[in-house]
Design an enzyme around this catalytic site. Structure first.
Site, mmCIF file in Angstrom:
data_model
loop_
_atom_site.group_PDB
_atom_site.id
_atom_site.type_symbol
_atom_site.label_atom_id
_atom_site.label_comp_id
_atom_site.label_asym_id
_atom_site.label_seq_id
_atom_site.Cartn_x
_atom_site.Cartn_y
_atom_site.Cartn_z
ATOM 1 N N PRO A 243 25.139 81.998 44.451
ATOM 2 C CA PRO A 243 26.244 82.809 44.956
ATOM 3 C C PRO A 243 27.398 82.059 45.602
ATOM 4 O O PRO A 243 27.279 81.528 46.689
ATOM 5 C CB PRO A 243 25.573 83.706 46.001
ATOM 6 C CG PRO A 243 24.134 83.417 45.947
ATOM 7 C CD PRO A 243 23.966 82.127 45.280
ATOM 8 N N GLU A 244 28.531 82.067 44.957
ATOM 9 C CA GLU A 244 29.785 81.637 45.550
ATOM 10 C C GLU A 244 30.698 82.861 45.589
ATOM 11 O O GLU A 244 30.289 83.944 45.158
ATOM 12 C CB GLU A 244 30.399 80.492 44.735
ATOM 13 C CG GLU A 244 29.434 79.295 44.652
ATOM 14 C CD GLU A 244 29.954 78.125 43.849
ATOM 15 O OE1 GLU A 244 31.172 78.019 43.690
ATOM 16 O OE2 GLU A 244 29.124 77.333 43.378
ATOM 17 N N LYS B 51 31.289 83.654 51.590
ATOM 18 C CA LYS B 51 29.972 83.881 50.997
ATOM 19 C C LYS B 51 29.194 84.908 51.797
ATOM 20 O O LYS B 51 27.981 85.009 51.693
ATOM 21 C CB LYS B 51 29.211 82.548 50.924
ATOM 22 C CG LYS B 51 29.916 81.516 50.035
ATOM 23 C CD LYS B 51 29.261 80.163 50.066
ATOM 24 C CE LYS B 51 30.137 79.143 49.358
ATOM 25 N NZ LYS B 51 29.661 77.766 49.527
ATOM 26 N N ARG C 142 26.399 66.097 46.732
ATOM 27 C CA ARG C 142 26.111 67.209 45.823
ATOM 28 C C ARG C 142 26.288 66.778 44.370
ATOM 29 O O ARG C 142 27.119 65.935 44.060
ATOM 30 C CB ARG C 142 27.049 68.386 46.101
ATOM 31 C CG ARG C 142 27.085 68.833 47.539
ATOM 32 C CD ARG C 142 25.723 69.276 48.034
ATOM 33 N NE ARG C 142 25.231 70.371 47.215
ATOM 34 C CZ ARG C 142 25.632 71.633 47.339
ATOM 35 N NH1 ARG C 142 26.500 71.950 48.240
ATOM 36 N NH2 ARG C 142 25.148 72.563 46.562
#
Length: 275
Positions: A2-3, A60, A263
DNA sequence: GTGCTTGTTGGCCA
DNA sequence: GTGGCCAACAAGCA
């Protein structure tokens, strides 16, 4: 997953099913990790019988507002999802919050348990909602604000800076890569080395990616698309970044992958140079 | 078994 | 005090 836009997608899913309905039963998981800091008896008492009046998504974070000034906040973490099931649904292992309304079963499921549930009762805005940075599509998100932020975080890789929620609320890993790819900026560039035209491009692409990601999940009328992927065209990096042997949709050249800013990062070496 | 994973936080260090 | 880096959190998947 989820972004920004995916959060909006899940908000809408609960909202469309249950706005106007009353909560008959509140079920919470025995594993309290997602409920940390909550007064559980109060939480159950306040939500039971409350009517879902409105809902909001920002960055978010989601907020569902119920009658009696009851606020339910949900952050989906890394693997959270909101689902709508029929009445009589029996909660599974990863269902942390289940609201049974008059007509539906609203389920918050999250296998990895990085999500979070917040709660507030009162006519004032809860701190977890107030603290969110102004949205990227708001007038407060200016080139000047971005420039100042990049200067302050000048030694960090731009990829890491784009993930900072205090300036780029809602941007997650894939959106950051998409924005940099469209801006032709290498993810490992130090934020402080970006030239004014590059910052302006970055600012513009932040807004474009947000706008188009929202459009991809908007659906038509009351219908939601099955998921975000169906709405995002193949001209985006998004549909190529996870494929083995994926190629840049603009240059046709192979994509590169590495850990940048801690990341997994994907970029097109043909378009994004380190200078 | 190994080595990943779309998020956030707190501790350590310069 | 500020900024940057990284491990930790937990479970599923290839």
């Amino acid at each position: 997953m989820p972004e920004l836009a995916e959060v909006e997608f899940f908000r809408k899913r609960w909202h469309q099913a249950a706005v106007g309905e009353r909560v008959a039963t509140v079920l919470t998981h025995d594993r309290k990790r997602l409920l940390r800091g909550l007064n559980l008896p109060q939480f159950h008492r306040a939500l039971t019988g409350a009517q879902l009046e409105s809902s909001h998504a920002a960055a978010k974070q989601m907020a569902f507002r119920f009658s009696g000034d009851v606020w339910l906040g949900i952050h989906l973490g890394m693997s959270g999802e909101l689902k709508v099931e029929a009445l009589g649904y029996s909660p599974g292992k990863h269902d942390h919050l289940v609201l049974v309304t008059e007509g539906h079963t609203l389920v918050f499921t999250d296998p990895r348990m990085f999500g979070r549930i917040e709660f507030h009762v009162g006519s004032d805005v809860p701190h977890w909602w107030k603290r969110l940075a102004p949205p990227i599509l708001s007038p407060a998100f200016t080139v000047a604000a971005v420039t100042q932020f990049l200067t302050r975080r000048g030694r960090a890789p731009i990829k890491a800076v784009l993930l900072m929620q205090e300036r780029f609320p809602g941007v997650g890993n894939w959106m950051a890569d998409e924005i940099l790819w469209r801006s032709s900026i290498h993810p490992a560039r130090r934020a402080g080395t970006l030239q004014p035209e590059e910052i302006r491009t970055l600012w513009r692409e932040c807004r474009t990616v947000c706008r188009q990601a929202f459009a991809a999940v908007a659906g038509r009328g009351d219908t939601l698309p099955a998921n975000l992927n169906v709405g995002i065209p193949d001209t985006w990096l998004f549909n190529h970044r996870w494929r083995r042997g994926g190629r840049c949709p603009k240059s046709g050249r192979p994509l590169a992958h590495a850990t940048i800013g801690g990341r997994t990062t994907c970029w097109s070496p043909a378009r994004q140079k380190l200078k």
